[in-house]
Write an enzyme that holds these catalytic residues in place. Structure first.
Site, PDB file in Angstrom:
ATOM      1  CE  LYS A  72      -3.885   1.970   2.634  1.00 41.69           C
ATOM      2  NZ  LYS A  72      -4.781   1.738   3.799  1.00 41.69           N
ATOM      3  CB  SER A 150      -8.101   3.459   2.757  1.00 40.49           C
ATOM      4  OG  SER A 150      -7.134   2.928   3.654  1.00 40.49           O
ATOM      5  CB  SER A 174      -8.127   0.537   5.644  1.00 37.33           C
ATOM      6  OG  SER A 174      -8.777   1.772   5.791  1.00 37.33           O
TER       7      SER A 174
END
Length: 451
Positions: A72, A150, A174
């Site tokens: 990420k 996210s 997330s």
């Protein structure tokens, strides 16, 4: 899909090489729109060449030497820019060293393929990003669905088979939400499980890390590797010795989609038939945590505003995603006394759920619904805000109480969209949770083989 452990077995048996793995992963990454913000092509090629040489010499650093994974874009990888999904960081300096968990994986020979897309500043559970595009799964459904956020790109990189595993962050859901929407296993660790050096913060009290994969076993292996261990010490426990509490207050929520509820209950019936102790009852601490969040607000939002206010109110503010900006501004005026009450109540609730569960594993749906259609959410900000809050509503409970959680696919709905069940323990009991989830996975797999 080939799992990380299966890939390690193929490397051990000489059926593939790191060079071949990276060549395939790079080709897949380039053909998948919006999944990566940046692809670390040259580093990946160089690392694969070195890893292939080690395997030929019998000097591999670990069983996972040469296996690519996705990161990420909230974690530093040396030589790349950490954008946090925001064009306001387009001129941020390049990272000079790897984040702690990336360094641990590199020491075992694993290769970061690229930095994955995410909601801007990791501040939404739906995964939309107007700056870098929104990644989507390759599941054929009636209309495009949100990827979950996210950690959208990390989930989709695994769902599409670009990599067998990926790293995400989780502050309110997330990891668990995109895992749920995409039929993956997602593990959110306790906040102190990994070193957070080199991770762009959002809400420091609640920020945590964890892996995405197709199996619990892969998550267990990657969890160990993220902490510098070649071999995982976590092993399956006897399912007959496990106690599960299905929260009746949540499972009876009228907003819960029928497929989510039914698939969870069917999963638990299988575990019960295999010898697990399954109890269905309201969990008071969960109900009180939901009430606290609804009444006083979200601690993560307060901390996020404190950290990101200079961006929101500075010259770069107008360039931000309007939805992220609006959500951050909404907590601007919260009284410090309110924050103090939340923190005090949080400590009380963490102690309360420890006593109430008494070693049992909490079971809830990961999300109340399957992945919602994307297009209506792009244009209707009020709808976006409402759906985002509903999407986060269950995972926020474990985040506020620092409960490690594993999202495990529970089935599909009538159109083929994934549902998910969330298994959680109290703070710091990560090994207990992972051991239990290995037993759950083995039981579910055995049931699938019989049908």
């Amino acid at each position: 899909m080939i799992t990380m452990l299966q890939t390690a077995e193929r490397l051990r048996n000489g059926l593939t090489t790191p060079d071949q793995l990276i060549e395939s992963a790079l080709a897949a990454a380039k053909g998948s729109e919006h999944v990566f913000i940046s692809v670390l092509e040259q580093r990946a090629i160089n690392d694969a060449k070195a890893s292939t040489g080690r395997w030929y010499r019998g000097a591999q650093l670990s069983p996972f030497d040469g296996i690519p994974y996705a990161v990420k874009d909230l974690l530093d990888v040396a030589g790349s820019r950490t954008t946090a999904g925001s064009i306001t960081r387009a001129d941020a300096p390049m990272a000079v060293e790897d984040a702690a968990v990336i360094a641990a994986l590199s020491a075992l020979g694993m290769i970061p393929l690229g930095k994955t897309n995410l909601t801007e500043f990791a501040y939404s559970g739906l995964g939309l990003n107007p700056h870098f595009g929104t990644p989507t799964s390759d599941v054929a459904v009636d209309e495009s669905r949100v990827p979950g956020g996210s950690s959208s790109g990390s989930a989709i990189a695994v769902q599409r088979g670009i990599v067998s595993s990926a790293i995400g962050t989780d502050t309110a859901g997330s990891i668990r939400i995109p895992a749920a929407f995409n039929g993956l296993v997602g593990y959110k660790a306790s906040t102190d499980r990994y070193g957070l050096a080199g991770v762009h913060p959002l809400a420091v009290t609640l920020d945590s890390l964890g892996p995405f994969a197709h199996t619990v076993a892969d998550c267990v292996a990657l969890d160990a590797a993220m902490r510098g261990f070649k071999v995982a010490a976590v092993t399956p426990v006897n399912l007959a010795g496990l106690r599960f509490v299905v929260d009746d207050g949540v499972i009876s929520d009228p907003e819960l989609q029928p497929a989510v509820q039914q698939n969870l209950l069917s999963m638990m019936a299988l575990l019960s038939a295999a010898g697990a102790q399954v109890e269905r009852r309201p969990v008071v601490a969960v109900a009180r945590t939901r009430e606290l969040i609804a009444r006083t607000g979200w601690l993560g939002a307060i901390e996020a505003w404190r950290f990101l206010a200079p961006v929101v109110e500075g010259p770069q503010g107008p360039r931000m995603d309007r939805r992220v900006q609006a959500r951050l501004r909404s907590v601007k005026g919260i009284d410090p006394a309110v924050e103090a009450r939340i923190r005090s109540r949080r400590r009380e609730l963490m102690a309360a759920i420890e006593l109430e569960l008494n070693g049992a594993i909490l079971v809830m749906p990961t999300v109340k619904h399957v992945a919602p259609p994307m297009e209506p959410l792009r244009s209707d900000d009020a709808l976006f805000a409402a759906v985002n809050l509903e999407t986060l509503s269950l995972t926020m409970i474990g985040s506020l109480l620092d409960m490690p959680g594993v999202a495990i696919p529970s089935g599909k709905d009538s159109v083929g969209l994934s549902t998910s069940t969330l298994f959680s323990t109290t703070q710091g009991r990560d090994d207990q949770l992972l051991s239990a989830c290995l037993a759950i996975e083995a039981t579910l797999r055995a049931a699938d083989l019989r049908t």
